[in-house]
Design an enzyme around this catalytic site. Sequence first.
Site, short mmCIF file in Angstrom:
data_model
loop_
_atom_site.label_atom_id
_atom_site.label_comp_id
_atom_site.label_asym_id
_atom_site.label_seq_id
_atom_site.Cartn_x
_atom_site.Cartn_y
_atom_site.Cartn_z
N TYR A 214 -12.01 -47.30 -80.15
CA TYR A 214 -13.41 -47.16 -80.53
C TYR A 214 -13.48 -46.18 -81.71
CZ TYR A 214 -14.90 -49.20 -76.01
OH TYR A 214 -15.14 -50.01 -74.92
N GLY B 224 -24.98 -56.21 -80.18
CA GLY B 224 -26.13 -55.63 -79.49
C GLY B 224 -27.07 -56.68 -78.94
N PRO C 72 -33.36 -59.63 -79.83
CA PRO C 72 -34.77 -59.33 -79.62
C PRO C 72 -35.49 -60.42 -78.83
CG PRO C 72 -34.40 -60.04 -81.87
CD PRO C 72 -33.04 -59.86 -81.25
#
Length: 308
Positions: free
Chosen positions: A71, A230, A233
């Site tokens: 990461y 992510g 929406p």
Amino acid sequence: MTPHKITAAASGTWKLGDLEVNRIGFGAMRLPQSGHALIADAASSDRGRAIAVLRRAVELGVNHIDTAAFYFSPLRSANELINSALGGPYPDDLVIATKVGPGRDPSGEWNAHARTPEGLRGQVEENLRQLGRDHLDLVNLRVLGTDSVAERFGALAELREAGLIRHLGVSNVTPEQLAEAREIAPVVCVQNPYGIGMRPDQDEFVRSCGEQGIAFVPFYSIAAAGRETGASPAESEELLSVARAHGASPAQVRLAWVLHRGPHVLAIPGTGNPDHLEANVAAGALSLSDEDLAVLDAVHHGPDAVRP
């Protein structure tokens, strides 16, 4: 759902071996960069903000942080941020889980996968160095594919016997791979992709882990199909209706749903946003009714679900 004054303790606890953690934890994948995670040219995050998020997470009762040496962005490393924010010394009750197996070269390209005992030991030692620890609380063997895990997990079991690792887990595995690993050494957790509409084929595996006393730690439980990019929406009207009824966000409902799958399920939502952190922790106090769960289960198994 108002996040103020709600701590991770509201989510309940589970034991990873002999280490008790609150069921809402924190995933460090998004800390080193802004935008799309785990790509070579990701924009690096603001260091001060990332450190503040980590310290605030601990203030809110988070005592389970998930990380990995892979990461990182061009300027930031999740492990180094964790060490700087929380080390010297680390809180006594903080459990840091990391993963080994996949690897990225210094440019960020995925071409350094550890397939040998020597390679895995090197990754364990790199995590120890970056985190400033003399042992790792929990190491997950991250698996790609359905091949045997015996040699690789056996190598980690030897490092556990040597005192470099306290507990072992497996990530991205099948039930058969879990059973194979358990023949070699105790397994305290399974870390697989799972959430509303994300891998409904994992439902039975989630239940089976609980029956075996093994924690199930889902990743992508908020992002679902968005994975490293992510959350989308766009949400179903059914999920939005449950969120409105509770005065909660869709992300909070998604976290609450995975926690309702069993007392052994641990959430590790990640964010570099302080407000999102507060909301994620507050989701541990969100109680869903049987009717809510029925609605969300229908979405989970619906035509838009992500399947293997």
